[in-house]
Write a protein that holds these residues in place. Structure first.
Motif, PDB file in Angstrom:
ATOM      1  N   LEU A 273      25.760  33.757 -47.441  1.00 56.62           N
ATOM      2  CA  LEU A 273      25.767  35.123 -46.889  1.00 56.62           C
ATOM      3  C   LEU A 273      24.357  35.588 -46.552  1.00 56.62           C
ATOM      4  CD1 LEU A 273      27.270  37.758 -46.214  1.00 56.62           C
ATOM      5  CD2 LEU A 273      27.061  38.420 -48.613  1.00 56.62           C
ATOM      6  N   ASN A 274      23.403  35.336 -47.462  1.00 52.01           N
ATOM      7  CA  ASN A 274      21.999  35.734 -47.261  1.00 52.01           C
ATOM      8  C   ASN A 274      21.862  37.223 -46.911  1.00 52.01           C
ATOM      9  OD1 ASN A 274      20.845  33.190 -47.800  1.00 52.01           O
ATOM     10  ND2 ASN A 274      21.401  32.500 -45.734  1.00 52.01           N
ATOM     11  N   ARG A 275      22.632  38.021 -47.600  1.00 52.00           N
ATOM     12  CA  ARG A 275      22.571  39.499 -47.481  1.00 52.00           C
ATOM     13  C   ARG A 275      22.952  40.014 -46.094  1.00 52.00           C
ATOM     14  NH1 ARG A 275      17.117  41.235 -50.952  1.00 52.00           N
ATOM     15  NH2 ARG A 275      17.532  39.885 -52.747  1.00 52.00           N
ATOM     16  N   GLN A 276      23.625  39.216 -45.309  1.00 52.26           N
ATOM     17  CA  GLN A 276      24.108  39.685 -44.003  1.00 52.26           C
ATOM     18  C   GLN A 276      25.476  40.340 -44.216  1.00 52.26           C
ATOM     19  OE1 GLN A 276      22.162  39.438 -41.213  1.00 52.26           O
ATOM     20  NE2 GLN A 276      20.655  38.693 -42.708  1.00 52.26           N
ATOM     21  N   LYS A 278      26.720  43.369 -43.205  1.00 54.74           N
ATOM     22  CA  LYS A 278      27.330  44.073 -42.076  1.00 54.74           C
ATOM     23  C   LYS A 278      27.388  43.161 -40.849  1.00 54.74           C
ATOM     24  CE  LYS A 278      27.826  47.993 -44.270  1.00 54.74           C
ATOM     25  NZ  LYS A 278      29.162  48.444 -44.660  1.00 54.74           N
ATOM     26  N   GLN A 279      28.491  42.476 -40.663  1.00 51.63           N
ATOM     27  CA  GLN A 279      28.651  41.598 -39.510  1.00 51.63           C
ATOM     28  C   GLN A 279      29.593  42.192 -38.465  1.00 51.63           C
ATOM     29  OE1 GLN A 279      29.294  37.480 -40.497  1.00 51.63           O
ATOM     30  NE2 GLN A 279      27.860  37.521 -42.223  1.00 51.63           N
ATOM     31  N   SER A 310      31.924  44.519 -44.161  1.00 51.93           N
ATOM     32  CA  SER A 310      31.650  45.214 -42.901  1.00 51.93           C
ATOM     33  C   SER A 310      32.130  46.655 -42.910  1.00 51.93           C
ATOM     34  CB  SER A 310      32.309  44.466 -41.734  1.00 51.93           C
ATOM     35  OG  SER A 310      31.720  43.199 -41.562  1.00 51.93           O
ATOM     36  N   ASP A 383      21.724  40.322 -53.993  1.00 50.22           N
ATOM     37  CA  ASP A 383      22.493  39.469 -53.081  1.00 50.22           C
ATOM     38  C   ASP A 383      23.945  39.916 -52.951  1.00 50.22           C
ATOM     39  OD1 ASP A 383      20.292  37.968 -52.558  1.00 50.22           O
ATOM     40  OD2 ASP A 383      20.823  36.295 -53.880  1.00 50.22           O
TER      41      ASP A 383
END
Length: 445
Positions: A273-276, A278-279, A310, A383
């Motif tokens: 995920l690497n803190r992403q 909001k996709q 999200s 994270d």
């Protein structure tokens, strides 16, 4: 003529004026030049107070009664004898008493007045200091309006006259500001503002308690706009909350939180995920975690949730009085059985490295449901920050402690989840609720 006596400081101040011949503790002897100036200016339509102030006299020290009395004497003398009537060559024309020894009664009154002034000064400074201490912060001073109120309170208490300027100097405010603050127009403005604030307080209080869930300023703003069709800016909402003591839940970090440790036979997976978080794709990033709940008299339960990264929507949750593997697998099963949840292509579930999520049984179940799996780095709660944030808000806003039984606790959690998904507006979701934002993302896809 005024009976108030001048003190040493006032005598010294008045003596500096070039239009003063002499000053005693009882009165002032003015120059003949000033008397002529007074008559000339007065005949042009100027008021006595204005003439005195334009020529350097402090009306607060002299007193308006002395000013009016002097003007009356000089006008009468000028009317009777012309310019000659304004000179001091004739006995008694100056209208000022000769210097003489004060009587015991006069000395007593003078000392009494000085003592009252000293007491008023000490009390004023003490009140200002106490008010500033109540703010609880250094270098924060109380507003001028509060200082004006304190000045008036000591003036009324000690029955002081003509000491407004002196006490304003002590309090660090301007005399003109003091008089303006207590003018009829200012009093009316404050009255109208108080009326408006009270109306705003009622609306803010309704939004604060909407759906029986306490809210902060930003939540109140969004609730007012979406539910009550009222638009207040944040600054006004915070001012009203502070003024009327509407206190929102304060979130505090838990320094004692422990991260679960994976055993050797369990598998730790990489952080994909690497803190992403909001996709902008509903049903793709699924965040999960478990938290503890204390309720009733020393009772403890656990809450497991799966949250859409999200949209912030809680897609599935499970409550149990045991922290066994079942609490995590049952949550996953509820997600699978939730017909309203539509998982996106490439959906994966992200968690910490807790015992439940590194367990082979849980990981096998994840693969069975066609999901990928991701894990936070060891001991790094950031994270999985959105999930941690949800638990913080949940514990602040839900009424957990009053619940006496596990069934009662479950009812309260069910009620909160409905509120959170459908009625709790969120600033970072364009001021929408999670369900509204999910529909919004689906419509623009």
């Amino acid at each position: 003529m005024s009976t108030r006596l001048f003190n040493g400081k006032e005598i010294k101040e008045l003596s500096k004026n070039p239009y003063v011949k002499a000053v005693s503790n009882k009165g002032i002897t003015y120059t003949d030049e000033f008397k002529r100036i007074f008559i000339t200016e007065n005949e042009k339509g100027k008021f006595p107070r204005q003439i005195f102030e334009e020529h350097g006299f402090d009306i607060e020290i002299i007193g308006i009664k002395r000013v009016e009395s002097a003007g009356k004497r000089w006008r009468a003398a000028y009317k009777k004898n012309g310019i000659a009537g304004l000179q001091d060559t004739r006995k008694g024309n100056s209208g000022r008493p000769n210097e003489k020894e004060l009587s015991i009664e006069e000395k007593y009154e003078r000392l009494k007045a000085q003592n009252n002034l000293l007491k008023a000064e000490v009390e004023l400074l003490k009140k200002i200091d106490m008010a500033e201490r109540r703010l609880g912060k250094k270098k924060i001073t109380i507003p001028a309006s509060q200082r004006f109120e304190l000045i008036k309170s000591v003036i009324d208490k000690f029955k002081l006259k003509n000491k407004v300027r002196y006490l304003c100097k002590v309090a660090g405010v301007s005399p003109s500001g003091y008089y303006n603050y207590f003018s009829p127009s200012s009093l009316e403005k404050r009255k109208q503002r108080e009326k408006r604030d009270n109306m705003a307080r009622k609306k803010i209080w309704k939004a604060f308690n909407h759906k029986r869930r306490k809210k902060g300023a930003r939540q109140i703003k969004m609730t007012l706009e979406n539910v009550f069709q009222t638009n207040y800016n944040l600054k006004r909402i915070r001012r009203i909350m502070k003024k009327y003591g509407i206190i929102c839940p304060i979130r505090k970090a838990n320094p004692y939180r422990r991260m679960s440790k994976a055993t050797k036979e369990h598998t730790v997976l990489p952080n994909k995920l690497n803190r992403q978080f909001k996709q902008n794709v509903p049903g793709k990033v699924l965040l999960t975690d478990i938290t503890y709940l204390f309720y009733g008299k020393g009772k403890k339960a656990y809450l497991s949730t799966i949250k859409d990264g999200s949209t912030n929507e809680i897609l599935a949750y499970n409550v149990s009085d045991r922290i066994t593997l079942d609490i995590a697998t049952d949550t996953l099963l509820k997600l699978k059985n939730n017909r309203r949840v539509k998982l996106a292509e490439g959906a994966f579930i992200h968690s910490d490295q807790g015992f439940h999520y590194t367990n082979p049984v849980f990981q096998k179940m994840v693969r069975k449901y066609g999901l990928g799996q991701s894990m936070s780095r060891r001991g790094n709660c950031w994270d999985n920050a959105p999930q941690e944030s949800f638990f913080g808000h949940f514990k602040d806003e839900a009424s957990i402690k009053p619940c006496e039984t596990l069934d009662e606790l479950k009812r309260e959690i069910r009620s909160y989840m409905t509120y959170y998904n459908n009625y709790r507006y969120q600033w970072d979701l364009k001021k929408m609720t999670p369900v509204q934002y999910r529909n919004h993302l689906s419509s623009v896809a």
